[in-house]
Design an enzyme around this catalytic site. Sequence first.
Site, PDB file in Angstrom:
ATOM      1  N   CYS A 197      -0.596  -1.948  -7.464  1.00 48.82           N
ATOM      2  CA  CYS A 197      -1.856  -1.421  -6.937  1.00 48.82           C
ATOM      3  C   CYS A 197      -2.991  -1.640  -7.922  1.00 48.82           C
ATOM      4  O   CYS A 197      -4.135  -1.891  -7.521  1.00 48.82           O
ATOM      5  CB  CYS A 197      -1.722   0.056  -6.571  1.00 48.82           C
ATOM      6  SG  CYS A 197      -0.728   0.315  -5.077  1.00 48.82           S
TER       7      CYS A 197
ATOM      8  N   GLU B 228      -3.239   3.465  -2.180  1.00 50.96           N
ATOM      9  CA  GLU B 228      -4.329   2.625  -2.670  1.00 50.96           C
ATOM     10  C   GLU B 228      -4.395   1.308  -1.907  1.00 50.96           C
ATOM     11  O   GLU B 228      -5.478   0.845  -1.531  1.00 50.96           O
ATOM     12  CB  GLU B 228      -4.151   2.297  -4.163  1.00 50.96           C
ATOM     13  CG  GLU B 228      -3.922   3.481  -5.054  1.00 50.96           C
ATOM     14  CD  GLU B 228      -2.457   3.805  -5.297  1.00 50.96           C
ATOM     15  OE1 GLU B 228      -2.095   4.001  -6.467  1.00 50.96           O
ATOM     16  OE2 GLU B 228      -1.679   3.859  -4.321  1.00 50.96           O
TER      17      GLU B 228
ATOM     18  N   HIS C  84       1.534   1.599  -0.519  1.00 52.91           N
ATOM     19  CA  HIS C  84       0.991   2.705  -1.290  1.00 52.91           C
ATOM     20  C   HIS C  84      -0.385   3.085  -0.740  1.00 52.91           C
ATOM     21  O   HIS C  84      -1.049   2.283  -0.077  1.00 52.91           O
ATOM     22  CB  HIS C  84       0.883   2.323  -2.762  1.00 52.91           C
ATOM     23  CG  HIS C  84       2.216   2.205  -3.432  1.00 52.91           C
ATOM     24  ND1 HIS C  84       2.354   1.969  -4.774  1.00 52.91           N
ATOM     25  CD2 HIS C  84       3.483   2.311  -2.939  1.00 52.91           C
ATOM     26  CE1 HIS C  84       3.634   1.938  -5.089  1.00 52.91           C
ATOM     27  NE2 HIS C  84       4.339   2.133  -3.987  1.00 52.91           N
TER      28      HIS C  84
ATOM     29  N   CYS D 203       0.408   2.306  -9.559  1.00 55.11           N
ATOM     30  CA  CYS D 203       1.426   1.433 -10.138  1.00 55.11           C
ATOM     31  C   CYS D 203       0.753   0.115 -10.534  1.00 55.11           C
ATOM     32  O   CYS D 203      -0.410  -0.125 -10.215  1.00 55.11           O
ATOM     33  CB  CYS D 203       2.555   1.191  -9.137  1.00 55.11           C
ATOM     34  SG  CYS D 203       2.072   0.159  -7.726  1.00 55.11           S
TER      35      CYS D 203
END
Length: 135
Positions: free
Chosen positions: A96, A67, A65, A93
């Site tokens: 993360c 992040e 992801h 999410c």
Amino acid sequence: MNKFDDKYMKMASIWATNSYCKRRQVGALLVKDRMIISDGYNGTPSGFENICEDENGVTKPYVLHAEANAISKVAKSANSADGATLYVTASPCVECAKLIIQSGIRRVVYRDEYRLTDGIDLLRRAGIEVEKIDG
């Protein structure tokens, strides 16, 4: 909200276009003392083919992801995310969110809602300031 939030979110949106993912392109910027200290977008790990989805359009399990990419990139630098603000085009999410908490990020600004809210819930539980803006 501060006067730079919109500008950093626009920059994160532009950064998202670097992603090779077809289903969703997400961008992230880590900002500390009004300096961008890291950036990231969703995609495969370094050295992998730039194909995020399988033949059925399902995201491959090893795709990172935005992040996570921004946080791991700052970890390889001389900078620290402690006290920083994360601008991300989609709400984090839960996986993360755990990385955000552990890295010392104090504020998360996001634009689009992720289908699950457990990441945002966890960030708030940890005392991290979370703000949704239009961008």
